[in-house]
Write a protein that holds these residues in place. Structure first.
Motif, mmCIF file in Angstrom:
data_model
loop_
_atom_site.group_PDB
_atom_site.id
_atom_site.type_symbol
_atom_site.label_atom_id
_atom_site.label_comp_id
_atom_site.label_asym_id
_atom_site.label_seq_id
_atom_site.Cartn_x
_atom_site.Cartn_y
_atom_site.Cartn_z
ATOM 1 N N MET A 1 0.818 -1.216 0.000
ATOM 2 C CA MET A 1 0.000 0.000 0.000
ATOM 3 C C MET A 1 0.847 1.259 0.000
ATOM 4 S SD MET A 1 -3.240 -0.873 2.482
ATOM 5 C CE MET A 1 -2.284 -1.579 3.812
ATOM 6 N N GLN A 2 1.891 1.264 0.816
ATOM 7 C CA GLN A 2 2.698 2.473 0.954
ATOM 8 C C GLN A 2 3.513 2.777 -0.305
ATOM 9 O OE1 GLN A 2 0.992 3.780 3.376
ATOM 10 N NE2 GLN A 2 2.815 4.636 4.337
ATOM 11 N N VAL A 3 3.951 1.752 -1.009
ATOM 12 C CA VAL A 3 4.699 1.964 -2.246
ATOM 13 C C VAL A 3 3.747 2.105 -3.439
ATOM 14 C CG1 VAL A 3 6.398 0.971 -3.832
ATOM 15 C CG2 VAL A 3 6.721 0.753 -1.355
ATOM 16 N N GLY A 4 2.722 1.280 -3.460
ATOM 17 C CA GLY A 4 1.800 1.309 -4.598
ATOM 18 C C GLY A 4 1.022 2.603 -4.719
ATOM 19 N N ARG A 5 0.661 3.198 -3.572
ATOM 20 C CA ARG A 5 -0.143 4.426 -3.598
ATOM 21 C C ARG A 5 0.586 5.586 -4.279
ATOM 22 N NH1 ARG A 5 0.195 5.458 1.060
ATOM 23 N NH2 ARG A 5 -1.392 4.142 2.029
ATOM 24 N N PRO A 6 1.818 5.936 -3.861
ATOM 25 C CA PRO A 6 2.496 7.045 -4.544
ATOM 26 C C PRO A 6 2.859 6.725 -5.992
ATOM 27 C CG PRO A 6 3.960 6.032 -2.954
ATOM 28 C CD PRO A 6 2.604 5.470 -2.712
ATOM 29 N N LEU A 7 3.098 5.443 -6.315
ATOM 30 C CA LEU A 7 3.363 5.091 -7.712
ATOM 31 C C LEU A 7 2.118 5.308 -8.565
ATOM 32 C CD1 LEU A 7 5.563 1.867 -7.404
ATOM 33 C CD2 LEU A 7 6.286 4.196 -8.014
ATOM 34 N N PHE A 8 0.957 4.956 -8.023
ATOM 35 C CA PHE A 8 -0.287 5.240 -8.745
ATOM 36 C C PHE A 8 -0.479 6.744 -8.913
ATOM 37 C CE2 PHE A 8 -4.701 6.629 -8.383
ATOM 38 C CZ PHE A 8 -5.224 6.086 -9.552
ATOM 39 N N ALA A 9 -0.214 7.491 -7.830
ATOM 40 C CA ALA A 9 -0.357 8.949 -7.914
ATOM 41 C C ALA A 9 0.615 9.534 -8.932
ATOM 42 C CB ALA A 9 -0.126 9.573 -6.540
#
Length: 396
Positions: A117-125
């Protein structure tokens, strides 16, 4: 006609800062998380249990607050953003389900869900703002790099022997906590600035207020469930009323004026990101922790009204202290005050003065719970009256 489709919220509309239904739906996962945390602390009322639950609470809060930052920038009504929130809900459920055995057999499950979640969220953003300005893209890239760096420690900690897991996870959490404070500085990419964090203050304030409601709701659920299984004696009724009054006092201390004044300050600020980082991202951890610990104390005062452990007494004193401290700091940094509210400071000092009597077993847990509730009520009444007192008239 627009040349490109932006996933950012449209600022300036009358409802641009409104919390959406999908965000409220996402929050339901964290109702479960808060329940898991309070139960984990109840089952491990020891020094190690306190440390472990504190670490897990901070991790849960970090997932939630980072998501609130992202949905402050991105429009949750757009389909890609909505789908990303559904994926985060899956991760949140897996992480929450792992909490009881996070320091046992499900360490890698907890760490894996957290890191994803912590890595995937900013990558999506980062993908979502690929057509936006460079400063915004670099901001999310820095956040992703910091999350990835911390994620290495989280994953190693999840895989190692449970006896040393807390050391790896403590290091990982320190990296996570340092990121916003150090403006996500990355060699070659520089630092972000609070000016890059052009959030909607109304939205951030409302989101954090809703999490306080989630925590208070868990407190009421714990109280109701415990009381339902007890014989309705005078002592149990006293513990039940005390717990309810304590929850009401905590609601009053936060929502009567504190949340409103904080919202006005951040909404009118030229640098809302700076206020959001201090007042909402960091300080609110104390407020949420205070509610959860107080919920544990309420259950102890009901189920063990005559005698409890050293750690149980710590919960009865520590919960109200954490909550008053968090509110005092929040009201201080989100207002023009020269210092924290006097009512909150004195409330903390009164509870601290109870330490010798509490650990000397001069009070039963039930009496101690009633006293700390009385302090919370007293502080709430004091602040309510002080804030509504008209300012003194100046002599002509």
């Amino acid at each position: 006609m627009e040349l490109k489709t932006s996933l950012l919220r449209t600022r300036g509309r009358f409802d641009s800062g409104k919390v959406s239904m999908i965000e409220l739906f996402f929050d339901l996962v964290f109702v479960f998380a808060v329940t898991q945390l309070s139960h984990a602390l109840l089952e491990h009322l020891s020094a190690a249990g306190w440390l472990q639950t504190t670490l897990l609470l901070m991790a849960v809060w970090w997932v939630w607050i980072y998501t609130s930052w992202i949905t402050n920038w991105l429009d949750p009504e757009r389909m890609p953003v909505r789908i990303s929130l559904f994926v985060l809900m899956l991760g949140g459920l897996l992480m929450s389900a792992s909490i009881p055995q996070a320091f046992g057999t499900r360490g890698l499950g907890f760490a894996g869900a957290y890191v994803a979640m912590q890595v995937g969220r900013p990558l999506f953003a980062l993908w979502a703002v690929r057509h936006e300005d460079t400063a915004r893209r670099h901001n999310f890239l820095r956040i992703a790099l910091w999350a990835g760096f911390a994620g290495v420690f989280w994953l190693i900690g999840g895989a190692v022997d449970p006896a040393v897991r807390i050391y790896w996870w403590a290091a990982a959490l320190l990296i996570d906590l340092a990121g916003p404070w150090l403006l996500f500085k990355v060699p070659g990419l520089g630092s972000s600035s609070t000016g890059d964090w052009d959030i909607d203050g109304n939205h951030m304030s409302e989101r954090c207020g809703l999490f306080v409601i989630i925590a208070l709701g868990e407190s009421l659920l714990v109280t109701g469930a415990s009381f339902a299984g007890l014989e309705w004696t005078a002592g149990n009724w006293a513990g039940f009323i005390s717990a309810l009054l304590g929850s009401i006092a905590m609601w009053w201390l936060y929502f009567d004026k504190g949340a409103e004044l904080g919202q006005a300050r951040i909404a009118g600020s030229k640098d809302p990101g700076r206020i959001a980082r201090r007042a909402y991202t960091y300080i609110h951890m104390l407020i949420i922790g205070g509610v959860i610990v107080s919920a544990v104390a309420d259950e102890l005062s009901l189920l063990h009204a005559d005698e409890t452990s050293f750690a149980g007494i710590c919960a009865m004193l520590g919960g109200p202290i954490l909550y008053l401290l968090g509110n005092a700091l929040f009201k201080w940094v989100s207002s023009e005050r020269s210092g924290p509210p006097l009512s909150h400071v004195l409330g903390i000092l009164i509870i601290l003065a109870l330490i010798p009597m509490a650990f000397g077993r001069l009070y039963t847990p039930l009496i101690l719970a009633c006293i700390t509730t009385g302090v919370l009520v007293l502080v709430a009444i004091w602040e309510h009256m002080a804030l509504r007192r008209p300012p003194p008239e100046l002599d002509p």
